[in-house]
Design a protein around this motif. Sequence first.
Motif, PDB file in Angstrom:
ATOM      1  N   LYS A  61       0.256  13.105   1.720  1.00 37.57           N
ATOM      2  CA  LYS A  61       0.510  11.699   1.203  1.00 37.57           C
ATOM      3  C   LYS A  61       1.917  11.985   0.385  1.00 37.57           C
ATOM      4  O   LYS A  61       2.276  12.907   0.060  1.00 37.57           O
ATOM      5  N   MET A  62       2.488  10.805   0.600  1.00 46.06           N
ATOM      6  CA  MET A  62       3.826  10.726   0.186  1.00 46.06           C
ATOM      7  C   MET A  62       3.786  10.195  -1.130  1.00 46.06           C
ATOM      8  O   MET A  62       3.248   8.913  -1.658  1.00 46.06           O
ATOM      9  N   GLY A  63       4.406  10.808  -2.199  1.00 42.52           N
ATOM     10  CA  GLY A  63       4.732  10.473  -3.479  1.00 42.52           C
ATOM     11  C   GLY A  63       6.103  10.087  -3.985  1.00 42.52           C
ATOM     12  O   GLY A  63       7.069  10.727  -3.250  1.00 42.52           O
ATOM     13  N   TYR A  64       6.415   9.354  -4.938  1.00 47.00           N
ATOM     14  CA  TYR A  64       7.708   8.863  -5.210  1.00 47.00           C
ATOM     15  C   TYR A  64       7.781   9.017  -7.000  1.00 47.00           C
ATOM     16  O   TYR A  64       7.138   8.946  -7.605  1.00 47.00           O
ATOM     17  N   SER A  65       9.337   9.080  -7.136  1.00 48.36           N
ATOM     18  CA  SER A  65       9.391   9.237  -8.451  1.00 48.36           C
ATOM     19  C   SER A  65      11.157   9.154  -8.533  1.00 48.36           C
ATOM     20  O   SER A  65      11.626   9.117  -7.690  1.00 48.36           O
ATOM     21  N   SER A  66      11.597   8.865  -9.840  1.00 51.80           N
ATOM     22  CA  SER A  66      13.141   8.774 -10.185  1.00 51.80           C
ATOM     23  C   SER A  66      13.669   8.987 -11.374  1.00 51.80           C
ATOM     24  O   SER A  66      12.731   9.148 -12.379  1.00 51.80           O
TER      25      SER A  66
END
Length: 450
Positions: A61-66
């Motif tokens: 699964k693809m996860g995101y953050s910044s």
Amino acid sequence: MNIGEFQEALFAKGREAGFTEMEIYYANGRSVSVSVLKGEIDEYKNAQTGGLSFRGLIGGKMGYSSTERLDQESIDYLLEEARSNAEVLENEEPEELFAGSERYHSLNTYSPSLIGTAPDQLIEAALSMERIALDADPRIDMVRRSATSVSESDVLIVNTKGLNCHRKHSSASASIYVLAKESKDAKETVTGGWFDFSLRSFDDIDVEAVALTGVREAVSKLGANPVPSDNYPVIFRNDAATSLLSSFASVFSAESVDKGFSRLKGKLGEQVAGRNISIIDDPLMESAPTSKAFDAEGSATARHELVKDGRLLTFLHNRKTARKAGAANTANAAKGGYKGMVEVSHHNLYIAPGTDSFDEIIRDTDRGILIVELQGLHAGTNATSGSFSLAAIGYLIERGEIVRPVNQITVSGNFFELLNGIETVGNDPRFIGSCTSPSLKVGSLSVSGA
């Protein structure tokens, strides 16, 4: 920690944490801007903005953050945040990272010395424009804003599949906005302004010309009155035509087409405009301020004719919309900042110029309206239907000459019909943004006035 060191450390620790694929999108900008008012510095800003977004594949699964910071703590945060939301996010379709295009064009969009322009030079130029404007015509009542700026930006996209795209961009600008009255006691006031830029050096900008053009734009509107309501031949000066095109530019986006927000849906290959109309998106123009060699997904950009001789050839695509439509990717992925979602947008969209000069278009008009300013573009346009009804400022033309200024009028029509009713295309596009049009003469439009 610089961006290169940060990226290497992030990917190394990400692999240890179980991420099988990773990508960063880094954007950073710096600007110095000055505005003056009544001979004094009104505002001085030295700003830096930007940050980095991360996406990574973990457990399928693809996860995101910044983050806005490039330090060790941010590395730990990015990986943990991406891992956490990968567990709960439900992706509509599997995402895959892009390994990059075979070839990228080389563009010279950066002048390293530009951001180092002396603040005193920016201040003196802004003060000079204010003085020139006030001295140029006694009817100038006030310079509301005289401003100068220099800026640079940095975009880097790197992933573990081999993509490594980097660009830098710099620009300088000068602008003025003035208020004019026929006399000190007059109640009627008009406004006008002008803007110019350079991608190489602040010295390239003729600040005197900016100031004097802003003055002419304002005082030429004094004494304006409406015209009788009727259908008129209408000339949209290049800046007004650009505003109109920009308001409807989304109709060429495959994203808008797919959502049913464009009347061009299902019309590929069909005649959608007059044969004198070609509409192009060219991100590789050296002199345009929004040129770029790659889009927000790292795809190599190229020139595309959307409409050629009136026939619709393609829509603007990113990788997702191209895949969904079974079409070629035009590399028009866009992000509204480093944290933004990937969308579709134009780079340098413009109507191809014709051969007639602005003065020739006016001379060839027996009676008509020249429009130089459109107001209420957000509320007065409907990109889905193409309809527009906009307050306008301009001039009455009689026997090939401008005879007086015109205000308190509303011009109405339909963008898609307008594309088929353009009689003359000017040779005067002015590339100062991502959307550009030369002056356009339309055979007949509804104008509501007195």
